[in-house]
Design a protein around this motif. Sequence first.
Motif, PDB file in Angstrom:
ATOM      1  N   ALA A   1      70.190  -4.881  -7.951  1.00  0.00           N
ATOM      2  CA  ALA A   1      70.407  -4.995  -9.395  1.00  0.00           C
ATOM      3  C   ALA A   1      70.969  -3.691  -9.954  1.00  0.00           C
ATOM      4  N   ASN A   2      70.432  -2.568  -9.481  1.00  0.00           N
ATOM      5  CA  ASN A   2      70.929  -1.258  -9.927  1.00  0.00           C
ATOM      6  C   ASN A   2      72.378  -1.056  -9.549  1.00  0.00           C
ATOM      7  N   ALA A   3      72.692  -1.356  -8.296  1.00  0.00           N
ATOM      8  CA  ALA A   3      74.048  -1.094  -7.789  1.00  0.00           C
ATOM      9  C   ALA A   3      75.078  -1.979  -8.484  1.00  0.00           C
ATOM     10  N   LEU A   4      74.677  -3.202  -8.815  1.00  0.00           N
ATOM     11  CA  LEU A   4      75.647  -4.157  -9.379  1.00  0.00           C
ATOM     12  C   LEU A   4      75.586  -4.212 -10.907  1.00  0.00           C
ATOM     13  N   GLY A   5      74.604  -3.549 -11.496  1.00  0.00           N
ATOM     14  CA  GLY A   5      74.426  -3.625 -12.953  1.00  0.00           C
ATOM     15  C   GLY A   5      73.893  -4.983 -13.381  1.00  0.00           C
ATOM     16  N   TYR A   6      73.063  -5.596 -12.527  1.00  0.00           N
ATOM     17  CA  TYR A   6      72.483  -6.908 -12.816  1.00  0.00           C
ATOM     18  C   TYR A   6      71.056  -6.747 -13.349  1.00  0.00           C
ATOM     19  N   VAL A   7      70.536  -7.854 -13.875  1.00  0.00           N
ATOM     20  CA  VAL A   7      69.139  -7.875 -14.318  1.00  0.00           C
ATOM     21  C   VAL A   7      68.254  -8.238 -13.124  1.00  0.00           C
ATOM     22  N   TYR A   8      67.150  -7.528 -12.954  1.00  0.00           N
ATOM     23  CA  TYR A   8      66.202  -7.868 -11.892  1.00  0.00           C
ATOM     24  C   TYR A   8      65.023  -8.624 -12.493  1.00  0.00           C
ATOM     25  N   VAL A   9      64.680  -9.765 -11.912  1.00  0.00           N
ATOM     26  CA  VAL A   9      63.500 -10.507 -12.379  1.00  0.00           C
ATOM     27  C   VAL A   9      62.526 -10.715 -11.214  1.00  0.00           C
ATOM     28  N   ASP A  10      61.307 -10.240 -11.430  1.00  0.00           N
ATOM     29  CA  ASP A  10      60.230 -10.379 -10.447  1.00  0.00           C
ATOM     30  C   ASP A  10      59.443 -11.643 -10.821  1.00  0.00           C
ATOM     31  N   SER A  11      59.790 -12.777 -10.194  1.00  0.00           N
ATOM     32  CA  SER A  11      59.146 -14.033 -10.613  1.00  0.00           C
ATOM     33  C   SER A  11      57.662 -14.043 -10.244  1.00  0.00           C
ATOM     34  N   GLY A  12      57.289 -13.314  -9.186  1.00  0.00           N
ATOM     35  CA  GLY A  12      55.881 -13.246  -8.794  1.00  0.00           C
ATOM     36  C   GLY A  12      55.027 -12.655  -9.916  1.00  0.00           C
ATOM     37  N   ALA A  13      55.619 -11.726 -10.685  1.00  0.00           N
ATOM     38  CA  ALA A  13      54.873 -11.096 -11.781  1.00  0.00           C
ATOM     39  C   ALA A  13      54.477 -12.155 -12.816  1.00  0.00           C
ATOM     40  N   MET A  14      55.304 -13.188 -12.957  1.00  0.00           N
ATOM     41  CA  MET A  14      55.002 -14.233 -13.940  1.00  0.00           C
ATOM     42  C   MET A  14      53.800 -15.069 -13.463  1.00  0.00           C
ATOM     43  N   TYR A  15      53.779 -15.406 -12.161  1.00  0.00           N
ATOM     44  CA  TYR A  15      52.628 -16.145 -11.624  1.00  0.00           C
ATOM     45  C   TYR A  15      51.370 -15.282 -11.689  1.00  0.00           C
ATOM     46  N   ARG A  16      51.550 -13.972 -11.472  1.00  0.00           N
ATOM     47  CA  ARG A  16      50.410 -13.064 -11.544  1.00  0.00           C
ATOM     48  C   ARG A  16      49.881 -12.980 -12.991  1.00  0.00           C
ATOM     49  N   ALA A  17      50.800 -12.978 -13.971  1.00  0.00           N
ATOM     50  CA  ALA A  17      50.373 -12.889 -15.374  1.00  0.00           C
ATOM     51  C   ALA A  17      49.591 -14.149 -15.767  1.00  0.00           C
ATOM     52  N   VAL A  18      50.046 -15.329 -15.315  1.00  0.00           N
ATOM     53  CA  VAL A  18      49.302 -16.559 -15.620  1.00  0.00           C
ATOM     54  C   VAL A  18      47.914 -16.484 -14.980  1.00  0.00           C
ATOM     55  N   THR A  19      47.848 -15.924 -13.780  1.00  0.00           N
ATOM     56  CA  THR A  19      46.567 -15.804 -13.073  1.00  0.00           C
ATOM     57  C   THR A  19      45.624 -14.867 -13.825  1.00  0.00           C
ATOM     58  N   LEU A  20      46.162 -13.761 -14.318  1.00  0.00           N
ATOM     59  CA  LEU A  20      45.342 -12.821 -15.091  1.00  0.00           C
ATOM     60  C   LEU A  20      44.799 -13.517 -16.339  1.00  0.00           C
ATOM     61  N   HIS A  21      45.669 -14.289 -16.988  1.00  0.00           N
ATOM     62  CA  HIS A  21      45.255 -15.043 -18.170  1.00  0.00           C
ATOM     63  C   HIS A  21      44.109 -16.003 -17.799  1.00  0.00           C
TER      64      HIS A  21
ATOM     65  N   ARG B   1      48.686  -6.405 -10.267  1.00  0.00           N
ATOM     66  CA  ARG B   1      48.917  -6.231  -8.821  1.00  0.00           C
ATOM     67  C   ARG B   1      47.643  -5.921  -8.046  1.00  0.00           C
ATOM     68  N   ASN B   2      46.498  -5.943  -8.730  1.00  0.00           N
ATOM     69  CA  ASN B   2      45.275  -5.595  -8.004  1.00  0.00           C
ATOM     70  C   ASN B   2      44.842  -6.737  -7.080  1.00  0.00           C
ATOM     71  N   LEU B   3      43.867  -6.430  -6.219  1.00  0.00           N
ATOM     72  CA  LEU B   3      43.480  -7.389  -5.179  1.00  0.00           C
ATOM     73  C   LEU B   3      42.832  -8.639  -5.769  1.00  0.00           C
ATOM     74  N   GLU B   4      42.139  -8.506  -6.907  1.00  0.00           N
ATOM     75  CA  GLU B   4      41.504  -9.687  -7.527  1.00  0.00           C
ATOM     76  C   GLU B   4      42.561 -10.715  -7.924  1.00  0.00           C
ATOM     77  N   VAL B   5      43.629 -10.240  -8.576  1.00  0.00           N
ATOM     78  CA  VAL B   5      44.712 -11.158  -8.969  1.00  0.00           C
ATOM     79  C   VAL B   5      45.392 -11.695  -7.703  1.00  0.00           C
ATOM     80  N   SER B   6      45.627 -10.825  -6.741  1.00  0.00           N
ATOM     81  CA  SER B   6      46.284 -11.260  -5.490  1.00  0.00           C
ATOM     82  C   SER B   6      45.475 -12.343  -4.785  1.00  0.00           C
ATOM     83  N   ARG B   7      44.148 -12.262  -4.883  1.00  0.00           N
ATOM     84  CA  ARG B   7      43.289 -13.247  -4.203  1.00  0.00           C
ATOM     85  C   ARG B   7      43.387 -14.623  -4.844  1.00  0.00           C
ATOM     86  N   LYS B   8      43.725 -14.668  -6.149  1.00  0.00           N
ATOM     87  CA  LYS B   8      43.679 -15.956  -6.847  1.00  0.00           C
ATOM     88  C   LYS B   8      45.057 -16.537  -7.146  1.00  0.00           C
ATOM     89  N   VAL B   9      46.081 -15.698  -7.063  1.00  0.00           N
ATOM     90  CA  VAL B   9      47.394 -16.128  -7.559  1.00  0.00           C
ATOM     91  C   VAL B   9      47.979 -17.326  -6.805  1.00  0.00           C
TER      92      VAL B   9
END
Length: 231
Positions: free
Chosen positions: A24-44, A95-103
């Motif tokens: 994304a940096n080299a090409l000037g593109y947007v980077y999207v971490d889709s796993g972060a979205m599943y992790r955020a729902v899990t935290l919720h 990104r902690n282990l609790e969220v990782s265990r449930k995601v």
Amino acid sequence: MTKITIAIDGFSSTGKSTIAKQLANALGYVYVDSGAMYRAVTLHAMNKGFISDDHFDVEGLINDLPNLTIFFKFNNKLGIGEVFLNDVNVEGQIRNLEVSRKVSQVAAISEVRVMLVKQQQRMGQFKGVVMDGRDIGTVVFPDAELKLFMTSSAETRAQRRYDELIASGDDVEFKDILENVVSRDHIDSTREDSPLVKAEDAIEIDNSHLTKTEQFDQVLEMAYKIINHIE
Ligand code: DC
């Protein structure tokens, strides 16, 4: 320059985000971490008591999904997009282990996937995006011009995740991280909805024995070949 879509899938801790950010940096593109979205729902789900070590109120979580907003905000200082859950920056908590265990259990719920996939497709509608996850080349962007599928041994991946968590001050044991990596891979690859599989037209990269620079050079060359071919 013509913009393409780059989909990066693979097992957990295979270095998907590293290569995705570099591209994304080299090409000037947007980077999207889709796993972060599943992790955020899990935290919720954890914060609202829908999921704990011994119970999972799937219906409760599904009914609560309309009250949930997830978005990324670019942090100029850090040079990364940070994930916000209902307007709160949760980047440091997901990104902690609790969220990782449930995601993986949360990511197996179809209603959650439908909601997040729609949002991911919107983020990529104008191309110029590099997205990493488990179903990006198969479900989110089946027409992506470049699809990568990353693999490496479970031990190598657990060691990477362990080093990251220790560096960020978490007190964790290597055996717990290895167990989590193996169990998540199993759930992610065997779930009914959008299991982690290599798209037929994805290029497999085993990076157990590649340096980050070697891997990046290879992949950037692939991206430029496609872009130049389209132009
Ligand atoms: O990439 P990650 O380890 O942060 O992803 C966390 C979890 O989210 C992973 O175990 C599976 C799930 N996931 C998914 O099902 N689909 C995606 N596109 C991204 C992540």
